[in-house]
Design an enzyme around this catalytic site. Sequence first.
Site, short mmCIF file in Angstrom:
data_model
loop_
_atom_site.label_atom_id
_atom_site.label_comp_id
_atom_site.label_asym_id
_atom_site.label_seq_id
_atom_site.Cartn_x
_atom_site.Cartn_y
_atom_site.Cartn_z
CG HIS A 1 4.81 5.44 0.99
ND1 HIS A 1 5.94 5.17 0.24
CD2 HIS A 1 5.03 6.61 1.63
CE1 HIS A 1 6.80 6.15 0.43
NE2 HIS A 1 6.28 7.03 1.26
CB CYS B 1 8.10 2.90 -1.85
SG CYS B 1 7.62 2.37 -0.21
CE LYS B 2 4.75 -0.15 1.99
NZ LYS B 2 5.40 1.11 2.36
CG ASN B 3 3.76 -4.59 -4.38
OD1 ASN B 3 4.63 -4.07 -3.68
ND2 ASN B 3 3.81 -5.86 -4.73
#
Length: 387
Positions: free
Chosen positions: A181, A183-185
Amino acid sequence: MSQEFLPFTRPDVGEEEIAEVVACLRSGWIATGPRVQLLEEKFRAYLGAPHALTLSSATAGLHLALKAVGVGPGDEVITTPMTFVATLNTIVHTGATPVLVDIDPKTFNMDMAQLEKAVTPRTKAIMPVHFAGLPVDCDALYAFARAKGLRVIEDAAHAIGAQYKGKRVGSFGDIQVFSFHPCKNMTTAEGGCLVTRDADVAKKVTQLRLHGLDRDAWNRYSKEGSQTLDVVEAGYKCNMSDLQASLGIHQIDKLDAMNEARQTHVARYNSLLSCEQGLTLPAAPDYTCLNAWHIYTPLLNLDEVNLTRDAFVAKMKDYNIGVGVHYTPVHLYSYYRTNYGWGEGSFPIAEDVGARIMSLPLWASMTPDAQDRVVEAITSILKENSR
Ligand SMILES: Cc1ncc(COP(=O)(O)O)c(C=O)c1O
């Protein structure tokens, strides 16, 4: 005050990803295809895992993992209340019952010491969450699971690049599911990946992710592909597209560098915020690990300030700074209260943490100036509202 809104996170997408998306569009093959295959190869190499299967989301991965190990009606799956609701929803979707254990107050991960009392003859699997990118105590987890004959599906949505005792999450254990997603790393806009060392699970997930077709049939429209396929079960539709993989094949190459940048930002936050009475900063566990720092989550000390966490977050917005809340413990949502009889007092440590936790802005290319803005706003708010 600066007028620019500082979000709590931002995807770090570079020119390589943009050029790859354009090349993919021009190639004429935009659904699952060669770029997905390349991304899966890269995951296998990065994690040293024999099977890496890309998916439309981590939610899909958790659901298919549960199905692949045979979780269904009448079964129980043990997990944590301190997670995104997808973790529990996927258990519910299989017809099984989620069973919660409270969290460790230091790491916010599932408290392994409480697993024993959650096990019943119906328990089929444990689904721990590596909260914020901090690996759970995998030795304790797997020793317990092995002793009880339980499957383990690690919700590793936050943990790509994290390490437990020098080993990458995803390089050992039963099944791991990562999220991409935005917002992930690392990101593929939306997407996920299921990793396993179990060939039967890999085969089952390969079928389930594409309608229950009897083999990986993405290329049936190519010259090499075959139209004569069988459907061996009523599967789902949760494959990743080549457009999404166009981002992923470059993001994975940059992942370690992006995670190192996160470590640097976290170290700086820790040093700049260490004198603030009103905050409890994230603590390290008593085992060796590398935190992926998907989110940086201090707690607001409610006995030292005359503000609730939500009021604090609202005041940060007055400074044009976005702060996330990860998470409201899942057992406090109305669906779970109504259907599982949970409520205040069911999991007191998760509730205490859930009332105080906040995710400060953090992403790999965040600048020191942006961090200074966050720290200055926090300092002012805490000073104005100290008890
Ligand atoms: C702990 C956890 N599990 C699962 C998910 C679901 O991931 P996705 O959005 O890729 O389905 C998330 C997403 O935020 C998450 O944080």
